[in-house]
Design a protein around this motif. Structure first.
Motif, PDB file in Angstrom:
ATOM      1  N   GLU A 106       0.842  -1.191   0.000  1.00  0.00           N
ATOM      2  CA  GLU A 106       0.000   0.000   0.000  1.00  0.00           C
ATOM      3  C   GLU A 106       0.875   1.238   0.000  1.00  0.00           C
ATOM      4  O   GLU A 106       1.768   1.385   0.849  1.00  0.00           O
ATOM      5  CB  GLU A 106      -0.934   0.001   1.207  1.00  0.00           C
ATOM      6  N   LYS A 152      -6.873   2.109  -5.486  1.00  0.00           N
ATOM      7  CA  LYS A 152      -6.570   1.792  -4.085  1.00  0.00           C
ATOM      8  C   LYS A 152      -5.114   2.059  -3.731  1.00  0.00           C
ATOM      9  O   LYS A 152      -4.721   1.906  -2.576  1.00  0.00           O
ATOM     10  CB  LYS A 152      -6.901   0.326  -3.805  1.00  0.00           C
ATOM     11  N   THR A 207      -2.463   0.324  -4.543  1.00  0.00           N
ATOM     12  CA  THR A 207      -1.841  -0.918  -4.091  1.00  0.00           C
ATOM     13  C   THR A 207      -1.193  -1.670  -5.259  1.00  0.00           C
ATOM     14  O   THR A 207      -1.628  -1.545  -6.409  1.00  0.00           O
ATOM     15  CB  THR A 207      -2.858  -1.849  -3.422  1.00  0.00           C
TER      16      THR A 207
END
Length: 113
Positions: free
Chosen positions: A23, A75, A77
């Motif tokens: 992340e 996201k 990620t």
């Protein structure tokens, strides 16, 4: 510069699977190339898999057909799906933006025989 945090490592038996996730603290859409590296004890750090902003991927020969890298720009990620794990995959796995020399803290993957 972005902060990178890995998760998903652990202990698994040979033949098993793990999914690592990275992340990022910021928007990764502007980052052309992101990658996963690994370093086993007594060995140099090596590139495992990389992915560009247009989802072009590249893999080390040792993991082709077993590992899959993906990124989710919404996201922020970058994931690494690892299947058919072998004891020689045991290492600390790092997420990185090589062009910025940004590295995560690493996550341990241990594959038992």
């Amino acid at each position: 510069q972005v902060q990178l945090v890995e998760s998903g490592g652990g202990l698994v038996q040979a033949g098993g699977s793990l999914r690592l996730s990275c992340e990022a603290s910021g928007n990764i859409r502007r980052l052309y190339f992101m990658a996963w590296y690994r370093q086993a004890p007594g060995k140099q750090r090596e590139l495992v898999a990389g992915i560009t902003s247009t989802d072009i991927t590249d893999y080390a020969d040792s993991v082709k057909g077993r590992f899959s890298i993906s990124r989710n720009n919404d996201k922020n990620t970058v994931d690494l799906q690892m299947n058919s794990l072998k004891p020689e995959d045991t290492a600390v796995y790092y997420c990185a933006v090589p062009s910025y020399n940004n590295w995560g803290q690493g996550t341990q993957v241990t594959v038992s025989s």
